[in-house]
Design an enzyme around this catalytic site. Structure first.
Site, mmCIF file in Angstrom:
data_model
loop_
_atom_site.group_PDB
_atom_site.id
_atom_site.type_symbol
_atom_site.label_atom_id
_atom_site.label_comp_id
_atom_site.label_asym_id
_atom_site.label_seq_id
_atom_site.Cartn_x
_atom_site.Cartn_y
_atom_site.Cartn_z
ATOM 1 N N ASP A 67 0.848 -1.178 0.000
ATOM 2 C CA ASP A 67 0.000 0.000 0.000
ATOM 3 C C ASP A 67 0.893 1.240 0.000
ATOM 4 O OD1 ASP A 67 -2.771 0.698 -0.088
ATOM 5 O OD2 ASP A 67 -2.495 1.662 1.849
ATOM 6 N N PHE A 143 1.949 5.272 -13.789
ATOM 7 C CA PHE A 143 0.539 5.327 -13.402
ATOM 8 C C PHE A 143 0.359 6.348 -12.282
ATOM 9 C CE2 PHE A 143 0.696 3.167 -9.279
ATOM 10 C CZ PHE A 143 1.954 2.590 -9.348
#
Ligand code: IMP
Length: 185
Positions: A67, A143
């Site tokens: 994460d 991204f």
């Protein structure tokens, strides 16, 4: 034969980054495109620990999840663990608008990686990179916030770098290399 590591993520780019790091190793990263419950927390580590706990019912081992968050200094660390929500709602253009009048554009990208070989074994690896938020989006690859983040000491955004260069500098590159080093001891 290579040892498989299952990387549970819906983000294909994260998988590609991990593959690149483990390319010439005894380990093979297998993409498991599953979702897992992400708790709300101001820190990334509890999110990762809880994610691994919920995934333990599937019995897939060894497993890794990761994460990340973008912490902008002048916004008191916002969006941090809420980065995904902010990216999906405001996007890079909305975030740049929000920062229009901000001169100090320092930010830190953080990554927490959790690796587990059984329900009772969790190892956590962390990586971070400091940099600046640009005033416009630059670059085509990568991204997320890649087109608006320039790591300190460089003039290009992550989006202008190839995957190897990004991995050598990025928060996730660092956390994944720590895992790799640990596995290769
Ligand atoms: P996640 O929750 O780890 O998937 O990431 C939170 C948000 O940060 C998502 O919107 C991602 O697109 C973004 N993000 C995570 N890592 C990176 C990165 O390496 N570059 C750019 N954006 C990233």
């Amino acid at each position: 034969m290579k040892t498989k590591i299952f990387f549970v993520t819906t983000n294909h780019n994260k998988y590609l980054e991990a593959c690149s790091i483990f390319r010439n190793s005894d380990f093979l990263i297998i993409h498991k495109e599953d979702k897992y419950h992400e708790i709300q927390s101001n820190d990334l580590e509890p999110i990762v620990r809880y994610g691994l706990k919920t995934l333990s019912s599937k019995g897939i081992y060894p497993i890794m999840i990761e994460d990340s968050g973008l912490f902008i200094k002048n916004l008191n660390g916002f969006p941090g663990p809420y980065s995904s929500y902010i990216f999906n709602t405001l996007g890079n253009s909305g975030l740049l608008k929000l920062m229009k009048k901000i001169d100090d554009r320092q930010a830190v990208f953080k990554s927490v990686l959790g690796y587990s070989t059984s329900s009772s074994s969790i190892k956590i690896f962390e990586g971070c990179v400091s940099g600046k938020i640009t005033t416009r989006q630059v670059g085509k690859s990568g991204f997320g916030f890649d087109p608006i983040f320039i790591p300190d000491g460089y003039t290009e955004t992550f989006s202008q770098m190839n995957i190897e260069t990004k991995n050598s500098l990025s928060h996730r590159g660092k956390s994944i290399y720590l895992l790799k080093n640990c596995l290769e001891i």
